[in-house]
Scaffold this motif. Structure first.
Motif, PDB file in Angstrom:
ATOM      1  N   ALA A 156       0.856  -1.182   0.000  1.00 51.04           N
ATOM      2  CA  ALA A 156       0.000   0.000   0.000  1.00 51.04           C
ATOM      3  C   ALA A 156       0.894   1.234   0.000  1.00 51.04           C
ATOM      4  CB  ALA A 156      -0.912   0.007   1.226  1.00 51.04           C
ATOM      5  N   GLN A 157       0.326   2.374  -0.379  1.00 51.35           N
ATOM      6  CA  GLN A 157       1.096   3.619  -0.420  1.00 51.35           C
ATOM      7  C   GLN A 157       1.041   4.373   0.899  1.00 51.35           C
ATOM      8  OE1 GLN A 157      -0.510   5.675  -3.859  1.00 51.35           O
ATOM      9  NE2 GLN A 157       0.953   4.669  -5.217  1.00 51.35           N
ATOM     10  N   HIS A 158       0.238   3.899   1.837  1.00 54.10           N
ATOM     11  CA  HIS A 158       0.163   4.500   3.168  1.00 54.10           C
ATOM     12  C   HIS A 158       0.346   3.399   4.201  1.00 54.10           C
ATOM     13  CE1 HIS A 158      -1.275   8.317   1.532  1.00 54.10           C
ATOM     14  NE2 HIS A 158      -2.099   7.606   0.778  1.00 54.10           N
ATOM     15  N   TYR A 159       0.960   3.728   5.313  1.00 49.15           N
ATOM     16  CA  TYR A 159       1.129   2.736   6.362  1.00 49.15           C
ATOM     17  C   TYR A 159       0.094   2.963   7.456  1.00 49.15           C
ATOM     18  CZ  TYR A 159       3.518   6.046   9.532  1.00 49.15           C
ATOM     19  OH  TYR A 159       3.826   7.098  10.358  1.00 49.15           O
ATOM     20  N   GLY A 160      -0.144   1.939   8.231  1.00 51.76           N
ATOM     21  CA  GLY A 160      -1.083   2.019   9.344  1.00 51.76           C
ATOM     22  C   GLY A 160      -1.798   0.700   9.546  1.00 51.76           C
ATOM     23  N   ARG A 161      -2.470   0.565  10.687  1.00 53.37           N
ATOM     24  CA  ARG A 161      -3.232  -0.646  10.964  1.00 53.37           C
ATOM     25  C   ARG A 161      -4.364  -0.779   9.966  1.00 53.37           C
ATOM     26  NH1 ARG A 161      -4.252   0.092  16.620  1.00 53.37           N
ATOM     27  NH2 ARG A 161      -6.450  -0.171  16.072  1.00 53.37           N
ATOM     28  N   VAL A 162      -4.663  -2.021   9.576  1.00 52.99           N
ATOM     29  CA  VAL A 162      -5.635  -2.235   8.509  1.00 52.99           C
ATOM     30  C   VAL A 162      -7.036  -1.770   8.908  1.00 52.99           C
ATOM     31  CG1 VAL A 162      -4.355  -4.102   7.409  1.00 52.99           C
ATOM     32  CG2 VAL A 162      -5.999  -4.651   9.197  1.00 52.99           C
ATOM     33  N   ASP A 163      -7.401  -1.886  10.194  1.00 56.84           N
ATOM     34  CA  ASP A 163      -8.744  -1.439  10.574  1.00 56.84           C
ATOM     35  C   ASP A 163      -8.881   0.070  10.437  1.00 56.84           C
ATOM     36  OD1 ASP A 163      -8.601  -0.678  13.975  1.00 56.84           O
ATOM     37  OD2 ASP A 163      -6.919  -1.634  12.963  1.00 56.84           O
ATOM     38  N   LEU A 164      -7.807   0.836  10.700  1.00 57.40           N
ATOM     39  CA  LEU A 164      -7.865   2.284  10.550  1.00 57.40           C
ATOM     40  C   LEU A 164      -7.908   2.675   9.074  1.00 57.40           C
ATOM     41  CD1 LEU A 164      -5.250   3.310  13.263  1.00 57.40           C
ATOM     42  CD2 LEU A 164      -7.738   3.248  13.469  1.00 57.40           C
ATOM     43  N   LEU A 165      -7.077   2.037   8.264  1.00 58.44           N
ATOM     44  CA  LEU A 165      -7.069   2.343   6.838  1.00 58.44           C
ATOM     45  C   LEU A 165      -8.380   1.921   6.178  1.00 58.44           C
ATOM     46  CD1 LEU A 165      -3.425   1.284   5.905  1.00 58.44           C
ATOM     47  CD2 LEU A 165      -4.282   3.578   6.396  1.00 58.44           C
ATOM     48  N   GLU A 166      -8.963   0.842   6.666  1.00 60.20           N
ATOM     49  CA  GLU A 166     -10.237   0.361   6.125  1.00 60.20           C
ATOM     50  C   GLU A 166     -11.339   1.398   6.313  1.00 60.20           C
ATOM     51  OE1 GLU A 166     -12.546  -3.091   7.898  1.00 60.20           O
ATOM     52  OE2 GLU A 166     -11.421  -4.125   6.331  1.00 60.20           O
ATOM     53  N   ARG A 167     -11.231   2.177   7.397  1.00 61.11           N
ATOM     54  CA  ARG A 167     -12.239   3.214   7.677  1.00 61.11           C
ATOM     55  C   ARG A 167     -11.860   4.562   7.095  1.00 61.11           C
ATOM     56  NH1 ARG A 167     -12.563   1.161  13.741  1.00 61.11           N
ATOM     57  NH2 ARG A 167     -10.645   2.379  13.805  1.00 61.11           N
ATOM     58  N   GLY A 168     -10.807   4.567   6.252  1.00 58.44           N
ATOM     59  CA  GLY A 168     -10.413   5.805   5.594  1.00 58.44           C
ATOM     60  C   GLY A 168      -9.422   6.633   6.374  1.00 58.44           C
ATOM     61  N   GLY A 169      -8.913   6.116   7.484  1.00 54.69           N
ATOM     62  CA  GLY A 169      -7.951   6.856   8.281  1.00 54.69           C
ATOM     63  C   GLY A 169      -6.540   6.640   7.777  1.00 54.69           C
ATOM     64  N   TYR A 252       0.045  -2.218   7.473  1.00 52.78           N
ATOM     65  CA  TYR A 252       0.993  -1.925   6.409  1.00 52.78           C
ATOM     66  C   TYR A 252       2.128  -1.119   7.023  1.00 52.78           C
ATOM     67  CZ  TYR A 252      -2.498  -3.484   3.063  1.00 52.78           C
ATOM     68  OH  TYR A 252      -3.394  -4.246   2.366  1.00 52.78           O
ATOM     69  N   PHE A 253       3.364  -1.588   6.784  1.00 51.80           N
ATOM     70  CA  PHE A 253       4.517  -0.935   7.392  1.00 51.80           C
ATOM     71  C   PHE A 253       5.770  -1.421   6.664  1.00 51.80           C
ATOM     72  CE2 PHE A 253       7.260   0.395  10.985  1.00 51.80           C
ATOM     73  CZ  PHE A 253       6.644   1.606  11.297  1.00 51.80           C
ATOM     74  N   ASP A 254       6.908  -0.880   7.030  1.00 54.38           N
ATOM     75  CA  ASP A 254       8.168  -1.405   6.496  1.00 54.38           C
ATOM     76  C   ASP A 254       8.295  -2.878   6.872  1.00 54.38           C
ATOM     77  OD1 ASP A 254       9.056   0.964   5.357  1.00 54.38           O
ATOM     78  OD2 ASP A 254      10.248   1.567   7.104  1.00 54.38           O
ATOM     79  N   VAL A 255       8.539  -3.724   5.886  1.00 55.66           N
ATOM     80  CA  VAL A 255       8.626  -5.150   6.177  1.00 55.66           C
ATOM     81  C   VAL A 255       9.851  -5.474   7.027  1.00 55.66           C
ATOM     82  CG1 VAL A 255       7.310  -5.818   4.134  1.00 55.66           C
ATOM     83  CG2 VAL A 255       9.821  -5.702   4.010  1.00 55.66           C
ATOM     84  N   GLU A 256      10.837  -4.580   7.040  1.00 59.33           N
ATOM     85  CA  GLU A 256      12.009  -4.807   7.880  1.00 59.33           C
ATOM     86  C   GLU A 256      11.634  -4.917   9.355  1.00 59.33           C
ATOM     87  OE1 GLU A 256      13.599  -3.167   4.072  1.00 59.33           O
ATOM     88  OE2 GLU A 256      11.925  -2.625   5.394  1.00 59.33           O
ATOM     89  N   TRP A 257      10.586  -4.218   9.759  1.00 62.76           N
ATOM     90  CA  TRP A 257      10.138  -4.318  11.153  1.00 62.76           C
ATOM     91  C   TRP A 257       9.722  -5.753  11.469  1.00 62.76           C
ATOM     92  CZ3 TRP A 257      10.689  -1.396  15.284  1.00 62.76           C
ATOM     93  CH2 TRP A 257       9.891  -1.639  16.408  1.00 62.76           C
ATOM     94  N   GLU A 258       9.026  -6.381  10.537  1.00 56.30           N
ATOM     95  CA  GLU A 258       8.622  -7.775  10.699  1.00 56.30           C
ATOM     96  C   GLU A 258       9.841  -8.693  10.785  1.00 56.30           C
ATOM     97  OE1 GLU A 258       5.454  -9.296  11.246  1.00 56.30           O
ATOM     98  OE2 GLU A 258       4.852  -9.834   9.190  1.00 56.30           O
ATOM     99  N   TYR A 259      10.812  -8.485   9.897  1.00 54.63           N
ATOM    100  CA  TYR A 259      11.939  -9.407   9.830  1.00 54.63           C
ATOM    101  C   TYR A 259      12.859  -9.281  11.043  1.00 54.63           C
ATOM    102  CZ  TYR A 259      10.571 -11.273   5.388  1.00 54.63           C
ATOM    103  OH  TYR A 259       9.873 -11.941   4.407  1.00 54.63           O
TER     104      TYR A 259
END
Length: 330
Positions: A156-169, A252-259
């Motif tokens: 995605a082009q914006h990062y954030g928790r999916v529930d917030l982005l789902e509501r347009g945040g 959605y975030f930098d995948v490096e955080w996950e790794y």
């Protein structure tokens, strides 16, 4: 005194999910949860033999001050039925295995909290399987690597928790690396107030964080990450396939955080999950930030009445040593 659910509390709820003919014979509150209650409900003479109930009751949340956090912060404590269902929908749409939801209820008619009844993937955790059946664990680990590839390539082009982005945040216009740096500085301050070794190295740690952050180049594409994916957050089903749990923090975030988190939690098993092409500058910053988070977070949790105190103290102690080891030699 915290009050947890029992057979009487959960029987009606499970009956709504599976039908009035099911008969609850036992309820076990599973260990380890700090934000929600997780109950295995055992059934007699019916299929399935058990289900899992998630409860987001106030009494199940052991984090002091959790409700004071900024809800738009992707690192704010993620808890509740809404983020759970949003994450469940997102992962299902990608074909990533998560427990099947049998009932989700925020009406408070059967139980005085938001709850969900979900499938019990009763093959145990991947963490336990590493010890009891390494061959089966290796197969599940390979499947998990494929799951993560699917998630992380979904961008995605914006990062954030999916529930917030789902509501347009949107989380913020601040970059991911700046968000991590700011959080790490707060964690450093908090940890320094509780650990003398961190306090003594506070200036050096602050300077190192800023130095690492200055090396990171801008980015505008973010992958879908679990955010806290250890082998205890992966169940294995009867067919040997991995099932992701504790998914409320999906973002959605930098995948490096996950790794970075995968490297810490999977240890010797991490090479099966590693992938090429990660940004080494982000990895360096995020590793130190993660270590400081794993000092401050457990110590904050111990301000309350979380029961497994020695375990949390051990996490803080280990990560304090590892954070200090990341400072350059002088």
């Amino acid at each position: 005194m915290r009050q947890f659910a029992d057979i009487e509390d959960l029987s009606g709820l499970v009956g709504d999910a599976l039908g009035a003919g099911c008969h609850v014979v036992a309820v076990d509150r599973l260990r380890g949860g700090s934000k929600k209650g997780v109950y295995r409900v055992r059934l007699d003479g019916s299929h399935p033999a058990s289900v899992i109930v998630y409860s987001w009751a106030e009494a199940e949340n052991f984090w002091p001050g959790a409700h004071e956090a900024d809800p738009t912060d992707p690192f704010a404590p993620a808890s509740g039925l809404v983020p759970f269902l949003a994450a469940q929908r997102s992962l299902n749409s990608l074909g990533v295995r998560v427990p099947q939801v049998l009932l989700a209820d925020d009406s408070r008619r059967q139980y005085p909290a938001d709850v969900a009844v979900v499938e019990d993937a009763s093959g145990g955790t991947l963490e336990a399987l590493f010890e009891t059946d390494p061959t089966r664990a290796a197969g599940a680990l390979g499947d998990l690597a494929e799951m993560l590839e699917v998630m992380h390539r979904h961008q995605a082009q914006h990062y954030g928790r999916v529930d917030l982005l789902e509501r347009g945040g949107s989380a913020s216009e601040i970059s991911c690396e700046r968000r991590v740096l700011d959080r790490a500085m707060r964690d450093l301050e908090e940890a320094a107030g509780r650990d003398g070794r961190i306090a003594a190295a506070g200036t050096a740690l602050c300077d190192r964080l800023q130095e690492l952050a200055d090396r990171v180049s801008p980015r505008a594409q973010y992958g879908l990450i679990h955010g806290e994916l250890g082998p205890d957050h992966v169940l294995v089903d009867a067919e040997g396939h991995p099932v992701l749990i504790d998914i409320e923090g999906l973002m959605y975030f930098d995948v490096e955080w996950e790794y970075v988190f995968l490297q810490l939690r999977f240890g010797e098993w991490y090479p099966a999950l590693a992938r090429p092409g990660l940004d080494p500058q982000r990895l360096d910053l995020y590793m130190l930030a993660m270590r400081l988070s794993l000092v401050a977070g457990p110590l904050r949790l111990l301000d309350g009445d979380f029961p497994d105190r020695a375990f949390m103290q051990g996490i803080a102690e280990h990560n304090a040593k590892e954070a200090l080891a990341l400072l350059p030699l002088v």
